[in-house]
Design an enzyme around this catalytic site. Sequence first.
Site, short mmCIF file in Angstrom:
data_model
loop_
_atom_site.label_atom_id
_atom_site.label_comp_id
_atom_site.label_asym_id
_atom_site.label_seq_id
_atom_site.Cartn_x
_atom_site.Cartn_y
_atom_site.Cartn_z
N GLU A 10 0.83 -1.21 0.00
CA GLU A 10 0.00 0.00 0.00
C GLU A 10 0.87 1.26 0.00
O GLU A 10 0.51 2.28 -0.56
CB GLU A 10 -0.94 -0.05 1.23
CG GLU A 10 -1.79 1.16 1.47
CD GLU A 10 -2.79 1.47 0.36
OE1 GLU A 10 -3.15 0.54 -0.39
OE2 GLU A 10 -3.17 2.65 0.25
N HIS A 301 -4.28 -2.52 2.52
CA HIS A 301 -3.86 -1.99 3.83
C HIS A 301 -3.59 -3.16 4.78
O HIS A 301 -2.61 -3.14 5.54
CB HIS A 301 -4.97 -1.12 4.44
CG HIS A 301 -4.92 0.31 3.99
ND1 HIS A 301 -5.71 0.81 2.99
CD2 HIS A 301 -4.18 1.35 4.42
CE1 HIS A 301 -5.45 2.10 2.81
NE2 HIS A 301 -4.52 2.45 3.68
N1 LIG Z 1 -14.06 5.43 6.49
C1 LIG Z 1 -13.18 4.83 7.28
N2 LIG Z 1 -13.60 4.19 8.39
C2 LIG Z 1 -12.72 3.57 9.20
N3 LIG Z 1 -11.40 3.53 8.98
C3 LIG Z 1 -10.93 4.14 7.88
C4 LIG Z 1 -11.79 4.82 6.98
N4 LIG Z 1 -11.04 5.33 5.97
C5 LIG Z 1 -9.76 4.98 6.23
N5 LIG Z 1 -9.67 4.26 7.38
C6 LIG Z 1 -8.45 3.73 8.02
O1 LIG Z 1 -7.49 4.75 8.05
C7 LIG Z 1 -6.18 4.21 7.82
C8 LIG Z 1 -5.61 4.92 6.60
O2 LIG Z 1 -4.29 4.54 6.38
P1 LIG Z 1 -3.42 5.20 5.18
O3 LIG Z 1 -2.06 4.63 5.18
O4 LIG Z 1 -4.18 5.13 3.89
O5 LIG Z 1 -3.45 6.69 5.66
P2 LIG Z 1 -2.60 7.95 5.50
O6 LIG Z 1 -1.73 8.13 6.68
O7 LIG Z 1 -3.59 9.02 5.18
O8 LIG Z 1 -1.63 7.66 4.30
P3 LIG Z 1 -1.64 8.00 2.77
O9 LIG Z 1 -1.96 9.46 2.65
O10 LIG Z 1 -0.27 7.67 2.37
O11 LIG Z 1 -2.68 7.08 2.17
C9 LIG Z 1 -6.38 2.71 7.66
O12 LIG Z 1 -6.20 2.08 8.92
C10 LIG Z 1 -7.84 2.59 7.24
O13 LIG Z 1 -8.44 1.36 7.62
#
Ligand SMILES: Nc1ncnc2c1ncn2[C@@H]1O[C@H](COP(=O)(O)OP(=O)(O)OP(=O)(O)O)[C@@H](O)[C@H]1O
Length: 329
Positions: A10, A301
């Site tokens: 991811e 993820h």
């Molecule tokens: N609608 C949602 N409800 C619950 N959990 C969510 C939701 N959307 C995202 N998540 C959770 O948030 C986390 C997102 O991780 P991710 O690595 O994509 O985030 P990030 O730090 O914004 O990184 P990037 O910007 O590189 O994607 C994961 O654990 C995912 O399961």
Amino acid sequence: MIEIDGSFGEGGGQIVRTAAALSAVTGYPVRIKRIRENRPKPGLSPQHATAIKALARVADGEVEGAEPGSSELRFRPKDLVGGDYDVDIGTAGSVTLLIQCLLPALVFADSPSTLTVRGGTDVKWSPTIDYLSQVALPAFAEFGVMARLSCRQRGYHPRGGGVAVLETVPGKLVRADLSPSESRSIEGISHSSNLPEHVVRRQSEAAAEALKRGGYDAEIGCVTQELPSTGSGITLWSGWKGGSALGERGLPAERVGALAAEEIKRELGSKAAVDLHLSDQLVPYLALAGGSYTAPIVSSHASTNIWTAKQFLEADISVEVGAVATFRA
Ligand SMILES: Nc1ncnc2c1ncn2[C@@H]1O[C@H](COP(=O)(O)OP(=O)(O)OP(=O)(O)O)[C@@H](O)[C@H]1O
């Protein structure tokens, strides 16, 4: 020193959060390279950098490269120290993702902690504050995580200004096997700030109608407030499954309610024990304590989080894919 390729799988912020969290818990120093290399804006975002610096405080550790834009990070944890921590992510950086990064360390700290986090409580691409308190924390509790979350003030994009307080009590993690629930009742909350009162009502009514058509009973509370930030959202939950949607300009309130309802109906329609999002968030606890659960599919993820956990822990985590995906350790 454990070396992690941050662009693996991811390749997002979660590798950084999980790797740093498990470094803190195991005491193994870590070097994370190629951070978010394939994202439109590569390197650490300000909220990732804030999370790592806050974790370094809890772990009494040393950190290099925890700056916005940085593509490489070194983290050397020492002792996990409980206490009062106050972290300001600034603007509307996700409060829940910061908690995702710090919670494992707080669970293994030498004393209870109170973590106050300021930022966005209901922002895109992250768990909503209600999802964290109603879905994720109860599931983590099955693995022995003792944590209580209260939302003092919501914070919406772009202004943020939300405040959440997480209280943790350290304790030994325990093996857990989560089984599916047959419940057809759903709870929820529809909320807004600086918007007309009818917005929360239209969100909740649309969600309740869509759920009723699917044969579910829903009890959805409504909260209208006047806060520093402006926005709206709805979170629905039932056991270890949730659905949420956020309001945005041009998106009718009915659509926001319907989107959240569609998400939770899809999740409840699967025979899995937990929803798609929870399946990746549980990985660190599964890896640390052992146990099992099922999810609708193996998300990227989740598989990336498993790969990250295996770099730090001996845990033999496996996923078997059939009608549902079975996670075991
Ligand atoms: N609608 C949602 N409800 C619950 N959990 C969510 C939701 N959307 C995202 N998540 C959770 O948030 C986390 C997102 O991780 P991710 O690595 O994509 O985030 P990030 O730090 O914004 O990184 P990037 O910007 O590189 O994607 C994961 O654990 C995912 O399961």
